[in-house]
Design an enzyme around this catalytic site. Structure first.
Site, PDB file in Angstrom:
ATOM      1  N   SER A  98       0.821  -1.191   0.000  1.00 45.26           N
ATOM      2  CA  SER A  98       0.000   0.000   0.000  1.00 45.26           C
ATOM      3  C   SER A  98       0.869   1.261   0.000  1.00 45.26           C
ATOM      4  CB  SER A  98      -0.966  -0.071   1.194  1.00 45.26           C
ATOM      5  OG  SER A  98      -1.922   0.947   1.138  1.00 45.26           O
ATOM      6  N   HIS A 123      -2.663  -1.181  -4.158  1.00 44.16           N
ATOM      7  CA  HIS A 123      -4.122  -1.214  -4.245  1.00 44.16           C
ATOM      8  C   HIS A 123      -4.646   0.214  -4.139  1.00 44.16           C
ATOM      9  CE1 HIS A 123      -4.628  -1.851   0.421  1.00 44.16           C
ATOM     10  NE2 HIS A 123      -3.979  -0.752   0.134  1.00 44.16           N
TER      11      HIS A 123
END
Length: 195
Positions: A98, A123
């Site tokens: 992330s 993501h």
């Protein structure tokens, strides 16, 4: 309660005691080993600014083993990495997921590394909000802006087309160290610091 190891350094007749992070900082090493939040961001930013002041010509090394965290905190670190003069070498040990993956990719081109068994994951930002419908709508628009911003940052640092980044970040997208190299997140997979 976390225990921070200490290091005793002997020079001549004197001994100096450091916590491990302070000793690493002496060698221009910053370690991000937790979830990224405001406290972690403030500490990392302070370390970056200190190291720039100490010697603006010497590289700074950021070692990352983090599941990611708050976008605003991560962007504060990212902006500071771009702001300071020294080159920033980034290293993924374990995981960079992330927001931590964005920081890994944001290192100086040619100085972004991953250890062989590390993993990275990209993501879209995750958020949740409840309250009045208007407030929910405001927050939904903001998270979509953050999604576009992060996708553009990843495209800039990886060299991937924005369309590919948008597609790949729709869901959790995991990569091995070698796959991260092919993707452009890191420049090299290294197994040893020895030359």
């Amino acid at each position: 309660m976390s225990i921070v190891p200490i290091v005793i350094e002997q020079t001549g007749r004197t001994e100096r005691v450091y916590d491990i992070y302070s000793r690493l900082l002496k060698d221009r090493i910053i370690f991000i080993g937790t979830e990224i939040n405001d406290h972690v961001a403030n500490v990392v930013i302070a370390q970056l600014l200190f190291l720039q002041t100490e010697d603006p010509e010497k590289d700074i090394h950021i070692y990352i083993n983090s599941p990611g965290g708050m976008v605003s905190s991560g962007l504060a670190i990212y902006d500071t990495m771009q702001y300071v003069k020294p080159d920033i070498a980034t290293y993924c040990i374990g995981q960079a997921s992330s927001m931590a993956c964005v920081l890994l990719a944001a290192g100086t081109k040619g100085k972004r590394f991953a250890l062989p068994h590390s993993r990275v994951m990209i993501h879209q930002p995750i958020g949740g909000f409840y309250g009045q419908a208007t407030d929910v709508e405001i927050h939904a628009k903001e998270i979509l802006k953050m999604k576009d911003l992060l996708n553009n940052i990843l495209a800039k640092h990886t060299g991937q087309p924005i369309e590919k980044i948008q597609k790949d970040t729709e869901r959790d997208f995991f990569m091995s160290a070698e796959e991260a190299k092919l993707y452009g997140i890191v420049d090299e997979v290294i197994s040893s610091i020895k030359k």
